[in-house]
Design an enzyme around this catalytic site. Structure first.
Site, PDB file in Angstrom:
ATOM      1  N   HIS A 164       0.836  -1.224   0.000  1.00  0.00           N
ATOM      2  CA  HIS A 164       0.000   0.000   0.000  1.00  0.00           C
ATOM      3  C   HIS A 164       0.867   1.269   0.000  1.00  0.00           C
ATOM      4  CE1 HIS A 164      -3.195  -2.815   1.286  1.00  0.00           C
ATOM      5  NE2 HIS A 164      -2.250  -3.305   2.071  1.00  0.00           N
ATOM      6  N   SER A 285      13.802  21.600 -16.870  1.00  0.00           N
ATOM      7  CA  SER A 285      12.544  22.322 -17.016  1.00  0.00           C
ATOM      8  C   SER A 285      12.845  23.668 -17.648  1.00  0.00           C
ATOM      9  CB  SER A 285      11.911  22.506 -15.641  1.00  0.00           C
ATOM     10  OG  SER A 285      11.081  23.653 -15.634  1.00  0.00           O
ATOM     11  N   LYS A 291      15.343  21.605 -11.772  1.00  0.00           N
ATOM     12  CA  LYS A 291      14.694  20.328 -12.083  1.00  0.00           C
ATOM     13  C   LYS A 291      15.501  19.413 -12.980  1.00  0.00           C
ATOM     14  CE  LYS A 291      10.347  20.013 -12.008  1.00  0.00           C
ATOM     15  NZ  LYS A 291       9.424  19.177 -11.268  1.00  0.00           N
ATOM     16  N   GLU A 298       8.950   8.145 -17.400  1.00  0.00           N
ATOM     17  CA  GLU A 298       7.571   8.653 -17.531  1.00  0.00           C
ATOM     18  C   GLU A 298       6.986   8.302 -18.898  1.00  0.00           C
ATOM     19  OE1 GLU A 298       7.360  12.539 -14.632  1.00  0.00           O
ATOM     20  OE2 GLU A 298       8.347  12.760 -16.544  1.00  0.00           O
TER      21      GLU A 298
END
Ligand code: ARG
Length: 477
Positions: A164, A285, A291, A298
Site C-alpha cells: 500500500h 525544465s 529540475k 515517464e
C-alpha cells in the site's frame, strides 16, 4: 492481368469494372505506405513459393531463375532507396509483383500461381513478426542481465519494502530488482510461446479454400524455417490471433516496464533519493532551473497505454469478422508495427539506463543506475519496518501470533509517541509490553537481523538472494 494492367490496377481491376477507383478510395484502401516494411518477408516468401513451384514442375526452371534474378534486383533497389513505391498498386505485394513482371516478363506473372494475397500477406506478417520476436527476446535477456548485474552489487543494501506504499518490511535492494527479473523472464517465456504459434505457414491456403495445384507446403515451410503448417485454409488466411497474442505479451511486458518506471520515478524524487539515472535519460525544465525530470521512465509508463491500446484495437478488429479473409485485416499492421517499435525502443533504453554503456577503453559498462544505499537504509529505519520481527520474536517465545500482533501494536504506538524507532525503546519499556522480551530482542529489531531471518526459498535473506542470482546467471548464460 497483363503487365500493363497490373501497373495500372487501380484504374480498373479487370474488364469487370466499368469505372476506376476514386482518388479518395484509392488512398483509403491503400496500405503500401505502411506495409512496405514487410518487403523482405514478401520477397523471402515469394522465393520459397517459386522454388517449390519449380520443384513441383508447376513453373519451369527458367521461370524460377528469372524470378530469382528479378527479386535480387528488386531487393537491391529497395535497399538503395531507388524502388518506386506506387500508391496505385495498393500494397507491398502488388508493388513487388508488378516490378518483377516489369523486370522479367512472363515469369513474374507466373509467380502468383497457386497463391493469393490472402495467404501471402498472412505469411509475410508471420515471417516478419517471428524475426522481430527474436530481437525482442534478445533484448529481454539483455535487460535481465543488466538487472542481475545491479542486483549482484546490492545484495546487502536494504530499502523499505512497501505494501500500500506504506513501509512494510525491510528488503534487500537486490531482491527488489530480482522481482523484475522474474517478470521479464516470464515475458520472455511468453514471447517464446507466441513465436511457436506465429511460426506456422498459411501459404498454400490460397484465397480461402486451398488450391488445385499440387503444392508442396511442407517444402515451403522448411525453406522458411517454419515449424508447421496452418492446417485449415479458411483459418490460415483469416485469423490474426498470433498478432493479438503477441500484442498481449507485449502489453504485459510494457506493464512490467511501467511498474518499474513508476518506482524509478518515486526513487528519483527528492523525497526518496534512492537512485539516480544518468543525465542523458532526464530533461530539465524550461522554467524551474533546479529540475531534472525522469522523462524516459515517464514516457515508458505513458507508452504502455499506447501498446495496451493496440491490443484493444487488434482484438476488436477480429471480433466481428466472418470467415475467411476480410479487408479489415489490413488494419492489423499499424498497431502491430507500432507495438514492436515501441517495445523494442523501450527495452533498448532500459537496458542502457539500468546497465549503462560499454566503455571500449575499460571493457566495463558505465553510466547505469546509481544507488544511494544510505538513503535507502535511512528510509527503512523509519516506519517500524521490523514490527513483524518483534511479533515473530514473541511467537517464538510461546505467545500466540494474534496476541503478539496486538502487543507489538502497543509498542509501536509508544515508539510513535516518543518519536523513536522500536529498537530505540529501552529494554525495560519493551518488557512492560511483555515480560518474555529479553536483551536479544534488539538483534531481531535491526534491519539486518530482519533480513537475515527471512531465509526461506524466495525470501529476502542475502543467502536466498545470492541463490536467486546464481540461478538467473545459469539460466541467462
Ligand atoms: N494489403 C492486404 C492486407 O494487408 C493484402 C491482402 C489483400 N487481399 C484482398 N483480397 N484484398 O491484408
Amino acid at each position: 492481368m497483363s503487365t500493363n494492367q497490373l501497373d495500372k490496377k487501380s484504374e480498373a481491376w479487370s474488364a469487370l469494372f466499368s469505372e476506376p477507383m476514386s482518388e479518395l478510395v484509392k488512398r483509403y484502401t491503400a496500405s503500401v505506405f505502411f506495409d512496405k516494411r514487410l518487403w523482405l518477408a514478401d520477397i523471402t516468401g515469394s522465393l520459397a513459393h517459386a522454388e517449390m513451384l519449380a520443384a513441383q514442375n508447376i513453373i519451369a526452371a527458367s521461370d524460377l531463375a528469372d524470378i530469382q534474378r528479378g527479386m535480387a534486383q528488386i531487393r537491391s533497389e529497395i535497399e538503395a532507396g531507388t524502388f518506386e513505391w506506387k500508391l496505385d498498386l495498393e500494397d507491398v505485394h502488388l508493388n513487388i509483383e508488378a516490378r518483377l513482371t516489369q523486370l522479367v516478363g512472363d515469369a513474374g506473372k507466373r509467380l502468383h500461381t497457386g497463391r493469393s494475397r490472402n495467404d501471402q500477406v498472412a505469411t509475410d506478417v508471420r515471417l516478419w513478426l517471428r524475426d522481430e520476436i527474436d530481437l525482442i527476446s534478445d533484448l529481454l535477456k539483455e535487460l535481465q542481465v543488466a538487472l542481475v548485474d545491479v542486483a549482484e552489487k546490492n545484495v546487502e543494501v536494504i530499502l523499505p519494502g512497501f505494501t500500500h506504499l506504506q513501509v512494510a518490511q525491510p528488503v534487500s535492494f537486490a531482491h527488489h530488482l530480482l522481482a523484475y527479473v522474474e517478470m521479464f523472464s516470464r515475458d520472455a517465456e511468453r514471447m517464446a510461446d507466441v513465436r511457436r504459434r506465429t511460426n506456422r505457414l498459411p501459404l498454400g491456403s490460397a484465397a480461402l479454400a486451398g488450391t488445385t495445384y499440387p503444392l508442396d507446403r511442407e517444402r515451403v515451410a522448411k525453406t522458411l524455417g517454419m515449424e508447421g503448417l496452418c492446417q485449415n485454409s479458411l483459418d490460415g488466411v483469416s485469423d490474426r490471433d498470433f498478432a493479438i497474442e503477441f500484442t498481449a505479451a507485449a502489453s504485459l511486458c510494457m506493464v512490467h516496464i511501467s511498474r518499474f518506471s513508476e518506482e524509478l520515478i518515486l526513487w528519483m524524487s527528492q523525497n526518496f533519493g534512492f537512485v539516480k539515472i544518468a543525465d542523458r535519460f532526464t530533461t530539465g525544465s524550461s522554467i524551474m532551473p533546479q529540475k531534472k525530470n525522469p522523462d524516459v521512465p515517464e514516457l515508458a509508463r505513458g507508452k504502455t497505454g499506447r501498446v495496451v491500446g493496440h491490443l484493444m484495437g487488434l482484438i476488436t478488429l477480429m471480433k466481428g469478422q466472418p470467415l475467411a479473409y476480410n479487408k479489415d485485416n489490413q488494419e492489423d499492421k499499424e498497431p502491430l508495427f507500432d507495438t514492436v517499435d515501441t517495445l523494442k525502443d523501450t527495452l533498448r533504453i532500459f537496458c542502457e539506463m539500468v546497465g549503462g554503456q560499454l566503455n571500449p577503453a575499460t571493457g566495463q559498462k558505465e553510466g547505469g543506475i546509481t544507488v544511494n544505499a544510505a538513503a535507502m537504509e535511512a528510509a527503512a529505519n523509519k516506519g517500524y519496518a521490523t514490527a513483524t520481527d518483534l511479533a515473530d520474536y514473541l511467537v517464538k517465545k510461546g505467545l500466540p501470533f494474534r496476541d503478539a500482533h496486538e502487543t507489538v501494536a502497543h509498542a509501536v504506538k509508544a515508539a510513535t509517541s516518543h518519536n523513536c524507532d522500536l529498537s530505540e525503546l529501552p529494554l525495560a519499556v519493551l518488557q512492560g509490553f511483555n515480560a518474555l522480551i529479553e536483551k536479544d530482542v534488539y538483534e531481531c529489531l535491526s534491519l539486518r537481523g530482519s533480513l537475515n531471518a527471512r531465509n526461506t526459498l524466495g525470501g529476502t535473506a542475502p543467502a536466498q538472494v545470492k541463490a536467486q542470482i546464481t540461478r538467473h546467471r545459469t539460466r541467462l548464460a
